[in-house]
Design a protein around this motif. Structure first.
Motif, short mmCIF file in Angstrom:
data_model
loop_
_atom_site.label_atom_id
_atom_site.label_comp_id
_atom_site.label_asym_id
_atom_site.label_seq_id
_atom_site.Cartn_x
_atom_site.Cartn_y
_atom_site.Cartn_z
N LEU A 76 -64.85 -51.08 -22.58
CA LEU A 76 -64.43 -51.31 -23.95
C LEU A 76 -64.96 -50.27 -24.93
N PHE A 77 -66.00 -49.57 -24.53
CA PHE A 77 -66.63 -48.62 -25.45
C PHE A 77 -65.66 -47.56 -25.92
N GLY A 78 -64.75 -47.14 -25.05
CA GLY A 78 -63.79 -46.12 -25.44
C GLY A 78 -62.72 -46.61 -26.39
N THR A 118 -71.16 -47.52 -39.01
CA THR A 118 -72.63 -47.56 -39.05
C THR A 118 -73.11 -49.01 -39.14
N ARG A 119 -72.44 -49.80 -39.98
CA ARG A 119 -72.85 -51.21 -40.12
C ARG A 119 -72.65 -51.99 -38.83
N LEU A 120 -71.56 -51.69 -38.12
CA LEU A 120 -71.31 -52.38 -36.84
C LEU A 120 -72.12 -51.81 -35.69
N GLY A 121 -72.74 -50.67 -35.89
CA GLY A 121 -73.54 -50.06 -34.84
C GLY A 121 -72.75 -49.25 -33.85
N LEU A 122 -71.53 -48.88 -34.21
CA LEU A 122 -70.68 -48.14 -33.28
C LEU A 122 -71.09 -46.68 -33.15
N ASP A 123 -71.94 -46.23 -34.03
CA ASP A 123 -72.38 -44.84 -33.96
C ASP A 123 -73.60 -44.67 -33.06
N ARG A 124 -74.05 -45.76 -32.47
CA ARG A 124 -75.22 -45.68 -31.59
C ARG A 124 -74.78 -45.44 -30.15
N PRO A 125 -75.69 -44.99 -29.29
CA PRO A 125 -75.35 -44.79 -27.87
C PRO A 125 -74.95 -46.10 -27.21
N LEU A 126 -74.17 -45.97 -26.15
CA LEU A 126 -73.64 -47.14 -25.45
C LEU A 126 -74.76 -48.04 -24.93
N LEU A 127 -75.77 -47.45 -24.32
CA LEU A 127 -76.85 -48.25 -23.74
C LEU A 127 -77.60 -49.04 -24.81
N VAL A 128 -77.77 -48.43 -25.98
CA VAL A 128 -78.45 -49.13 -27.07
C VAL A 128 -77.62 -50.32 -27.53
N GLN A 129 -76.30 -50.11 -27.68
CA GLN A 129 -75.42 -51.19 -28.09
C GLN A 129 -75.42 -52.33 -27.07
N TYR A 130 -75.33 -51.97 -25.79
CA TYR A 130 -75.31 -53.00 -24.76
C TYR A 130 -76.64 -53.73 -24.68
N GLY A 131 -77.73 -53.00 -24.82
CA GLY A 131 -79.05 -53.63 -24.79
C GLY A 131 -79.22 -54.64 -25.92
N ASP A 132 -78.76 -54.28 -27.12
CA ASP A 132 -78.84 -55.22 -28.25
C ASP A 132 -77.97 -56.44 -28.00
N TRP A 133 -76.75 -56.22 -27.49
CA TRP A 133 -75.87 -57.35 -27.22
C TRP A 133 -76.46 -58.27 -26.16
N MET A 134 -77.01 -57.70 -25.09
CA MET A 134 -77.58 -58.49 -24.02
C MET A 134 -78.78 -59.30 -24.50
N ALA A 135 -79.61 -58.69 -25.33
CA ALA A 135 -80.78 -59.41 -25.84
C ALA A 135 -80.36 -60.62 -26.67
N ARG A 136 -79.33 -60.45 -27.49
CA ARG A 136 -78.85 -61.57 -28.30
C ARG A 136 -78.14 -62.60 -27.44
#
Length: 313
Positions: free
Chosen positions: A27-29, A53-71
């Protein structure tokens, strides 16, 4: 039993981690146009960049996935980017709709398939050929096409049932049945086709066993032989097919829900996937995997209860 449940839950957690990782990466693409979809065609480049920026889409994929997984581990599936609601709230209104439709279909498939399969195995002849014909028709006829035919006949011409829409059971039990009658009828035919064949084959094998001849020689009634002994030995194969069908119907509900305008999980999946609403898509993936694990465990437990020869290990 406890060890079995622990193993199945552990394998379910591993499956959940693998599938969510792969889904998130795929989905990242598709996130490049999310901000544009939310803000509209007239949005400026600055507005789009600010929203990304507010949605965090400008961050690396691993960072986004890590935040989602933690939540997600904490029970927070996030908030929909397009609908502005909590994902858990959206799923709580959509999942019961799809589960009610699929569960009702599975119950009908189980009952009808058992009766047809037993009839074909015991009677043979014309009954067996008739059931074979039903199976061929069921396999060949797409459920969405059958759904359209049912709408034309029973909704538009006869006006017996509503063509589209959904009524919850709590609001009106009769309205709930009426709203699900056509979509359920559209999906049970193919299910009956495959399940009845499995029941037929398993019953034929069971009736050929030595213990059946022994029971009949002892004067046990035909009804008892069929339903208390042969059917119990044939049920594992039938239940396995039903579990697969339940999962397939859950995943393929989008087409039927589109045809009948049912606000279920399938139509939500299509909508969220096309718009790139990643939090909703990920929430659907998590929910689907949990349902699959629960269904598989339940089927295994029922198999062990119905047929003592089946052991949970």
């Amino acid at each position: 039993m406890f060890l079995y449940l622990a193993k199945r839950i552990g394998s379910g957690i591993i499956l959940l981690a693998l599938v969510t990782t792969i889904t998130f990466a795929m989905l990242f693409g598709a996130t490049e146009n999310v901000a544009q979809n939310i803000l509209g065609e007239n949005a400026t480049a600055q507005d789009i960049a600010a929203l990304e920026t507010r949605l965090g889409l400008d961050r690396p994929l691993l960072v986004q996935y890590g935040d989602w997984m933690a939540r997600a581990v904490a029970g927070d599936l996030g908030q929909s980017w397009l609908m502005g609601e909590r994902v858990s709230r959206i799923l709580s209104t959509r999942l019961p709709v799809t589960l009610s439709m699929v569960s009702l279909a599975i119950v009908i498939i189980a009952v009808v398939s058992a009766l047809l399969g037993i009839l074909a195995a015991v009677r043979g002849g014309w009954a067996d050929r008739f059931i074979q014909l039903i199976s061929v028709v069921g396999f060949a006829m797409p459920n969405f096409w059958l759904g359209l035919i049912l709408v034309v006949i029973f909704a538009l011409n006869l006006k017996w049932l509503p063509a589209t829409g959904y009524v919850s059971f709590l609001a009106s039990p009769t309205g709930w049945i009426a709203s699900l009658a056509l979509p359920v009828a559209a999906i049970v035919l193919s299910g009956i086709a495959s399940a009845s064949q499995q029941v037929r084959g398993a019953m034929i094998d069971a009736l050929r066993q030595d213990y059946v001849r022994t029971l009949r020689a002892r004067g046990v009634s035909q009804t008892s032989v069929l339903f208390r002994h042969a059917l119990r030995n044939a049920m594992p194969a039938a239940l396995t097919v039903l579990s697969v069908q339940f999962i397939a119907l859950l995943g393929g509900a989008a087409i039927i829900e589109r045809v009948f305008a049912i606000p279920g999980l399938g139509s939500l999946t299509v909508q969220a996937s096309l718009s790139g609403d990643i939090p909703v898509v990920m929430g659907i993936v998590v929910t689907a995997i949990v349902v699959v694990v629960i269904v598989n465990i339940t089927i295994d437990i029922i198999n062990a209860w119905v047929n003592p020869k089946v052991r949970l290990s």
